[in-house]
Structure formats: C-alpha cells, structure tokens
Enzyme design. Structure first.
Site, mmCIF file in Angstrom:
data_model
loop_
_atom_site.group_PDB
_atom_site.id
_atom_site.type_symbol
_atom_site.label_atom_id
_atom_site.label_comp_id
_atom_site.label_asym_id
_atom_site.label_seq_id
_atom_site.Cartn_x
_atom_site.Cartn_y
_atom_site.Cartn_z
ATOM 1 N N PHE A 1 19.318 24.513 -37.029
ATOM 2 C CA PHE A 1 20.082 23.411 -36.444
ATOM 3 C C PHE A 1 20.759 22.647 -37.572
ATOM 4 C CE2 PHE A 1 21.124 19.160 -35.151
ATOM 5 C CZ PHE A 1 21.785 19.390 -33.953
ATOM 6 N N ASP B 1 19.500 21.842 -46.261
ATOM 7 C CA ASP B 1 19.786 20.795 -45.284
ATOM 8 C C ASP B 1 18.529 19.959 -45.117
ATOM 9 O OD1 ASP B 1 20.188 19.180 -43.115
ATOM 10 O OD2 ASP B 1 21.173 20.708 -41.874
ATOM 11 N N LYS C 1 20.867 10.906 -41.657
ATOM 12 C CA LYS C 1 19.847 10.225 -40.840
ATOM 13 C C LYS C 1 19.259 8.963 -41.501
ATOM 14 C CE LYS C 1 19.113 13.621 -37.420
ATOM 15 N NZ LYS C 1 19.071 15.072 -37.456
HETATM 16 C C1 LIG Z 1 20.327 15.908 -37.140
HETATM 17 C C2 LIG Z 1 20.576 17.044 -38.039
HETATM 18 C C3 LIG Z 1 21.881 17.411 -38.409
HETATM 19 C C4 LIG Z 1 23.110 16.768 -37.825
HETATM 20 O O1 LIG Z 1 23.208 15.410 -38.077
HETATM 21 P P1 LIG Z 1 24.185 14.503 -37.167
HETATM 22 O O2 LIG Z 1 24.161 13.177 -37.858
HETATM 23 O O3 LIG Z 1 23.584 14.460 -35.802
HETATM 24 O O4 LIG Z 1 25.516 15.151 -37.180
HETATM 25 C C5 LIG Z 1 22.033 18.449 -39.300
HETATM 26 N N1 LIG Z 1 20.975 19.092 -39.800
HETATM 27 C C6 LIG Z 1 19.705 18.774 -39.478
HETATM 28 C C7 LIG Z 1 18.569 19.529 -40.078
HETATM 29 C C8 LIG Z 1 19.460 17.744 -38.558
HETATM 30 O O5 LIG Z 1 18.213 17.454 -38.197
#
Ligand SMILES: *Cc1c(COP(=O)(O)O)cnc(C)c1O
Length: 401
Positions: free
Chosen positions: A140, A225, A254
C-alpha cells in the site's frame, strides 16, 4: 438527533469512498477522543499512525497557532525561515543528506518514483523510457493512478486504468524473488518495512538487510516507504533501524506534523536527489512555513517526551497482553512497537463486527481486510490505559464470538 444528522449529511452530500464506523467525533486529547454526544473513546488507530504524538498535543497546537499568525504560505518562489531549519533537523534525526517536502504520502511516493527514474537515466545509464521499479505484492503506497496501477488489491485498481507502465511485482519478504526480478533496467525497489495496510505483515528477520545488500550489489535505489512505520511507531525513529540498514530514499508523512497539518517528505542521500533541477518537480504547498513549523515541533516533542522509547516499551506490553487474551478465535497476534495486528480465524466472522463491538466498549479500531484488526494507539499511551483497553477488548471479543 445530532449524531444521526451528521451521518446523514455525510451520506447525502459526500462521495462514498469510505465506510467509517458510525461515531461522530468532536474533540481529542492524547489517546482519547469524544463524540458529539460526549462519549469518550480510546483511539487505537491514530488516523492510520498520523497522530503518533497524541491528539491536539499542546506544544504542536501552540506552534501551529503561533506560525499561523506570522506566515502560512510563501510558495517556493521565495524562501521562508522555517524550511531550512526543518531540513537540517530532519537530516540530523534520520541520518539523511537531502529532503524534498510534499504534502501527502502519495505525493512523496510519486516524488520518489520520479527521482529514481531520472537517477536511473542520468547516473545509472538506463536507456530512455525503459526504467523499471520493483514493488511488493499486497503493497500500500497511496491512491494516485500510478500508485494504484502497481497495487495488487482489486478494489484499489478496478475501473481506474489505463495505468503507468514500468513496475514489476514480487512477493513481500522474499529477497531471492527480488534478486531474480532485477534487470539492467531496474532503477529502484519500493517497499514498506512492515506492510501496514496489508495487515501488519512483518517480513522474516534479516529480509531488509538482504534487500539492502542486493540493491547495493545491482546498483538499485532502495526506497523505504516509512509513511506508516516511521517517526516512532515501531519503537525506533525509522523501522529500518531494527535491521541497522539505510535506504537510499526514505518516505515519511502521516505523523510528521503530529496529525495537525499535512506534510510529507522524501529523505535521500545526495546522489539520487542531485538529479532534480529547478522546475522539474514541486508543489505549491510543499515546504510551506506553517507545515514546517508544525513539523519541527512535532519532531521535537517526539524526542523530548521519549515517545519512541515509550512506543517500544508499551508496544511490548500491549502485545504481550493481547497474546494472553482469553479468546479462542484469534489466530495470531503480531507487531513491532505500537503497530500491532490481531488476526482472527475464518470462523470468527468479519473483523468489522469486532470493531463495532469495540466501539460500543469505548475503543476505536479499524479492520484491515476482513479478518485483521490493527491496534495502533498514539505513542503517549500508558500502562494503565493499555490495561483498561485489554479488559474491554477481551469482553467485547467474547460478546461477538
Ligand atoms: C498512508 C500511507 C501512504 C499514503 O499516504 P497518504 O497521505 O494517504 O497519501 C503511503 N504509504 C503508506 C505505507 C501508508 O501507510
């Protein structure tokens, strides 16, 4: 009914791209939130780990108030006095050389994709338009067209094509599969240290270390990520520290501004980031002084108040408590720091039902897929609060099961 009215407004006038639990929140403080009827809940989702520092942290709110009265947006046409200091502080804290600020996590992912492609053409010498990036099954990384194009989740992709070419998918946790998929055109490997949305999937020990050495061997940029795992969530500043490795690019978002303001960043070594020239990438709000001031304080309190150490300690305590729950329909409890997944047996029924029972019991959680519940409270949670939660989790589960 106030509560029902808010729900009807959302359902009537809003796009139905989410299916929230029916709780209408009004106020938050640390690990607690209150709904419009005054009911109190423990937040065990932390807005997908964006509220690591706890709701409405007074120092972060103060920084936001102060900066909002001074200067909020300059665009990058001009400089501001918050951006440079944030760069320096982020680099020091994460052992990085260069920072590129954006707003959402998805934008940080898109930025990394652009940067490693360009690095691949300019420095690695990949022929024009042939760059490949390897990603993992069940990843994700966000919701843009390019990102959902390499998702393996049907509902994320269906109906949104055509997609961006240049991505290859390998199984998560399998370093051999990564090595086998690399070609002379591979410029990057994009991976989550722990797959959060997939259900808190922790790779086998040594995986990231092996991945690091494979990427080094084949001159492939390793992009971690850490948008969900970073900034203390797993009991370290970055989850990569558990295996003592360093990525070439690290993505954070985040919790970077403590849930008070959207900001994300690509952290990089010098070589990869050096390919970007003025005019080649950017964002109007990226690096704005309000976001930077809020992020600087959000990082400061994370350290000052020992939230990362607390995540490690309380994570172990919470995990142990969840493993001891007297409930036979749990198949596995796993986690690192305060990123914890509870997987239910198929005969337990949908996880959503358990989340609804937890809501009744005063605990806010969200299912990931239909049989996993994630517990990820703010990193300021105490032992007493975890004990309070464990009691309620056991009785709520027992009621459903
Ligand atoms: C939430 C998330 C994203 C995307 O972030 P947004 O601010 O919602 O665009 C990307 N990678 C990971 C691992 C996430 O948990």
């Amino acid at each position: 009914m106030k509560h029902q009215h808010y729900i009807e407004l959302e359902e009537t006038f809003g796009a139905h791209n989410y299916k929230p639990l029916n709780v209408v929140l009004h106020r938050g403080e640390r690990v607690w939130v209150w709904d419009v009827n005054g009911n109190k809940y423990m937040d065990c989702l932390s807005s997908y780990s964006a509220v690591n520092q706890g709701h409405c942290h007074p120092k972060i709110v103060q920084a936001m108030n102060d900066q909002s009265q001074l200067l909020t947006l300059t665009s990058r046409a001009f400089r501001n006095d918050q951006l440079g200091p944030l760069y320096e502080e982020l680099c020091t804290l994460t052992n990085s050389h260069k920072v590129l600020p954006m707003n959402s996590g998805a934008e940080a992912v898109e930025t990394a994709i652009k940067v490693v492609r360009k690095w691949g053409y300019q420095i690695k010498g990949v022929a024009e338009d042939l760059a490949e990036i390897i990603v993992c099954r069940n990843n994700f990384h966000g919701r843009t067209i390019t990102i959902v194009g390499f998702s393996t989740d049907g509902s994320s992709r269906a109906g949104f094509g055509p997609f961006t070419p240049g991505f290859k998918i390998v199984p998560f946790g399998d370093a051999g599969a990564l090595e086998a998929a690399i070609t002379e055109n591979t410029v990057g490997f994009l991976v989550e240290p722990i797959q959060g949305e997939a259900g808190v999937i922790i790779p086998p020990p040594g995986y990231l270390k092996e991945v690091r050495s494979i990427c080094t061997k084949y001159n492939v940029a390793l992009i971690l990520d850490e948008i969900q795992t970073g900034l203390g969530r797993t009991g370290k500043m970055l989850a990569e520290e558990h295996e003592k490795i360093e990525a070439d690019l690290t993505l954070v978002g985040k919790a970077l501004a403590g849930g008070c303001y959207p900001i994300s960043a690509v952290l990089s070594n010098t070589e990869v980031m050096s390919v970007l020239q003025p005019g080649e990438h950017g964002s109007t709000f990226g690096g704005n002084p309000l976001a930077c001031a809020v992020a600087r304080t959000a990082l400061k309190v994370l350290l000052e108040e020992q939230m990362i150490e607390n995540a490690a300690l309380m994570g172990t305590y919470f995990l142990r408590g969840l493993k001891k729950l007297d409930f036979p329909l749990i198949s596995e409890v796993r986690g690192r720091g305060l990123l914890i997944g509870v997987e239910l047996l198929p005969e337990a029924g949908p996880a959503r039902t358990y989340c609804e029972a937890l809501l009744e019991a005063g605990i806010l959680c969200k299912e990931t897929h239909d049989h996993i519940i994630r517990f990820a409270p703010p990193l300021v949670i105490t032992k007493e609060e975890i004990d309070w939660a464990l009691e309620r989790i056991e009785s709520a589960f027992t009621k459903v099961g």
